[in-house]
Design a protein around this motif. Sequence first.
Motif, mmCIF file in Angstrom:
data_model
loop_
_atom_site.group_PDB
_atom_site.id
_atom_site.type_symbol
_atom_site.label_atom_id
_atom_site.label_comp_id
_atom_site.label_asym_id
_atom_site.label_seq_id
_atom_site.Cartn_x
_atom_site.Cartn_y
_atom_site.Cartn_z
ATOM 1 N N THR A 72 -75.372 -67.392 48.793
ATOM 2 C CA THR A 72 -74.989 -67.346 47.257
ATOM 3 C C THR A 72 -73.517 -67.753 47.419
ATOM 4 O O THR A 72 -73.079 -68.603 46.569
ATOM 5 N N LEU A 73 -72.585 -67.363 48.387
ATOM 6 C CA LEU A 73 -71.474 -67.912 48.518
ATOM 7 C C LEU A 73 -71.299 -69.214 49.068
ATOM 8 O O LEU A 73 -70.379 -69.725 48.387
ATOM 9 N N VAL A 74 -71.829 -69.601 49.770
ATOM 10 C CA VAL A 74 -71.963 -70.998 50.429
ATOM 11 C C VAL A 74 -72.335 -72.218 49.387
ATOM 12 O O VAL A 74 -71.494 -72.952 48.993
ATOM 13 N N ASP A 75 -73.333 -71.603 48.409
ATOM 14 C CA ASP A 75 -73.800 -72.545 47.664
ATOM 15 C C ASP A 75 -72.806 -72.739 46.556
ATOM 16 O O ASP A 75 -72.756 -73.554 45.709
ATOM 17 N N GLY A 76 -72.495 -71.286 45.978
ATOM 18 C CA GLY A 76 -71.474 -71.373 45.040
ATOM 19 C C GLY A 76 -70.173 -72.043 45.008
ATOM 20 O O GLY A 76 -69.832 -72.565 44.209
ATOM 21 N N VAL A 77 -69.753 -71.542 46.107
ATOM 22 C CA VAL A 77 -68.341 -72.565 46.616
ATOM 23 C C VAL A 77 -68.505 -74.108 46.395
ATOM 24 O O VAL A 77 -67.604 -74.672 45.869
ATOM 25 N N ILE A 78 -69.757 -74.417 47.334
ATOM 26 C CA ILE A 78 -69.840 -76.035 47.255
ATOM 27 C C ILE A 78 -70.141 -76.401 45.776
ATOM 28 O O ILE A 78 -69.319 -77.329 45.580
ATOM 29 N N PHE A 79 -70.915 -75.760 45.086
ATOM 30 C CA PHE A 79 -71.112 -76.213 43.492
ATOM 31 C C PHE A 79 -69.949 -76.253 42.664
ATOM 32 O O PHE A 79 -69.867 -77.126 42.034
ATOM 33 N N ASN A 80 -69.054 -75.228 42.872
ATOM 34 C CA ASN A 80 -67.760 -75.268 42.043
ATOM 35 C C ASN A 80 -66.514 -75.749 42.667
ATOM 36 O O ASN A 80 -65.620 -75.146 42.025
ATOM 37 N N GLN A 81 -66.606 -76.233 43.679
ATOM 38 C CA GLN A 81 -65.344 -76.370 44.432
ATOM 39 C C GLN A 81 -64.237 -77.317 43.483
ATOM 40 O O GLN A 81 -63.203 -76.940 43.848
ATOM 41 N N GLN A 108 -63.810 -77.062 40.373
ATOM 42 C CA GLN A 108 -63.138 -76.295 39.265
ATOM 43 C C GLN A 108 -62.414 -75.278 40.020
ATOM 44 O O GLN A 108 -61.257 -74.822 39.535
ATOM 45 N N ILE A 109 -62.671 -74.860 41.195
ATOM 46 C CA ILE A 109 -62.250 -73.695 41.971
ATOM 47 C C ILE A 109 -60.729 -74.216 42.431
ATOM 48 O O ILE A 109 -59.710 -73.566 42.282
ATOM 49 N N ASP A 110 -60.607 -75.349 42.955
ATOM 50 C CA ASP A 110 -59.617 -76.110 43.579
ATOM 51 C C ASP A 110 -58.541 -76.323 42.583
ATOM 52 O O ASP A 110 -57.422 -76.363 42.537
ATOM 53 N N GLU A 111 -59.162 -76.586 41.208
ATOM 54 C CA GLU A 111 -58.106 -76.966 40.100
ATOM 55 C C GLU A 111 -57.603 -75.399 39.585
ATOM 56 O O GLU A 111 -56.417 -75.385 39.207
ATOM 57 N N ASP A 144 -56.717 -70.972 54.863
ATOM 58 C CA ASP A 144 -56.371 -70.361 53.692
ATOM 59 C C ASP A 144 -57.083 -70.721 52.691
ATOM 60 O O ASP A 144 -57.432 -69.992 51.723
ATOM 61 N N LEU A 145 -57.280 -72.130 52.592
ATOM 62 C CA LEU A 145 -57.896 -72.612 51.199
ATOM 63 C C LEU A 145 -59.309 -72.371 51.155
ATOM 64 O O LEU A 145 -59.871 -71.937 50.121
ATOM 65 N N THR A 146 -59.860 -72.277 52.519
ATOM 66 C CA THR A 146 -61.370 -71.657 52.523
ATOM 67 C C THR A 146 -61.555 -70.141 51.993
ATOM 68 O O THR A 146 -62.516 -69.775 51.031
ATOM 69 N N ILE A 147 -60.273 -69.486 52.396
ATOM 70 C CA ILE A 147 -60.679 -68.078 51.995
ATOM 71 C C ILE A 147 -60.164 -67.864 50.681
ATOM 72 O O ILE A 147 -60.967 -67.153 49.779
ATOM 73 N N LEU A 148 -59.317 -68.667 49.951
ATOM 74 C CA LEU A 148 -59.093 -68.745 48.508
ATOM 75 C C LEU A 148 -60.186 -69.178 47.685
ATOM 76 O O LEU A 148 -60.427 -68.424 46.432
ATOM 77 N N ARG A 149 -60.803 -70.301 47.881
ATOM 78 C CA ARG A 149 -62.053 -70.614 47.547
ATOM 79 C C ARG A 149 -63.165 -69.366 47.146
ATOM 80 O O ARG A 149 -63.818 -69.384 46.213
ATOM 81 N N LEU A 150 -63.088 -68.891 48.568
ATOM 82 C CA LEU A 150 -64.364 -67.690 48.356
ATOM 83 C C LEU A 150 -63.873 -66.737 47.333
ATOM 84 O O LEU A 150 -64.669 -66.339 46.618
ATOM 85 N N ALA A 151 -62.719 -66.407 47.428
ATOM 86 C CA ALA A 151 -62.309 -65.263 46.396
ATOM 87 C C ALA A 151 -62.319 -65.675 45.054
ATOM 88 O O ALA A 151 -62.894 -64.870 44.002
ATOM 89 N N PHE A 152 -61.769 -66.802 44.787
ATOM 90 C CA PHE A 152 -61.781 -67.364 43.374
ATOM 91 C C PHE A 152 -63.365 -67.582 42.824
ATOM 92 O O PHE A 152 -63.569 -67.091 41.842
ATOM 93 N N PHE A 153 -64.097 -67.892 43.710
ATOM 94 C CA PHE A 153 -65.438 -68.101 43.299
ATOM 95 C C PHE A 153 -66.294 -66.499 42.933
ATOM 96 O O PHE A 153 -66.901 -66.547 41.940
ATOM 97 N N GLU A 154 -65.721 -65.629 43.829
ATOM 98 C CA GLU A 154 -66.417 -64.334 43.539
ATOM 99 C C GLU A 154 -65.740 -63.810 42.497
ATOM 100 O O GLU A 154 -66.553 -63.019 41.746
ATOM 101 N N ILE A 155 -64.521 -64.012 42.131
ATOM 102 C CA ILE A 155 -64.168 -63.455 40.848
ATOM 103 C C ILE A 155 -64.425 -64.189 39.571
ATOM 104 O O ILE A 155 -64.726 -63.613 38.469
ATOM 105 N N GLN A 156 -64.312 -65.541 39.495
ATOM 106 C CA GLN A 156 -64.279 -66.308 38.394
ATOM 107 C C GLN A 156 -65.739 -67.053 38.161
ATOM 108 O O GLN A 156 -66.291 -67.414 37.052
#
Length: 148
Positions: A59-68, A70-73, A91-103
């Motif tokens: 879920t995490l891997v697919d979600g971050v890749i799919f939403n990358q 928007q997450i980066d923006e 740091d970017l990888t950890i932030l992407r994961l956190a932003f995905f989980e939250i948003q």
Amino acid sequence: MSHARQLRQSRILAVQTLYQFTVPTEDSISKDEAIEFALVSGNDPDTGYKSIPHPYFYTLVDGVIFNQQQIDESISTYLTNWNFDRVTPLDLTILRLAFFEIQYSENPVPFKVAINEAIELSKVFSDDKSRRFISGILGKLSQSEELK
């Protein structure tokens, strides 16, 4: 293994997988190759990851890749006096994961849990400076209107 420990292990494996897409290389890597690295080479090369990953890992891997994009923006909007390109790949990888989980997750992780997990990930993979940076960005996100 407790459920919380399974989720933490999923996050660790997701960072190992997603990091490979963040580091610039000459050759592109497929999602399956990145997952294989995280499950085998990224751990003990002789034994690999000793069990089947919890479904949350995928879920995490697919979600971050799919939403990358928007997450980066979204991450970019919280970088005060900092250029997105200067954020270290880890740091970017950890932030992407956190932003995905939250948003972006179908079942958003409570902010306090997500920030705690991001800090724990930075303890595993990074240093105090990175922990403070990640905490600062997530602190700004917690105060934003996006979460209210």
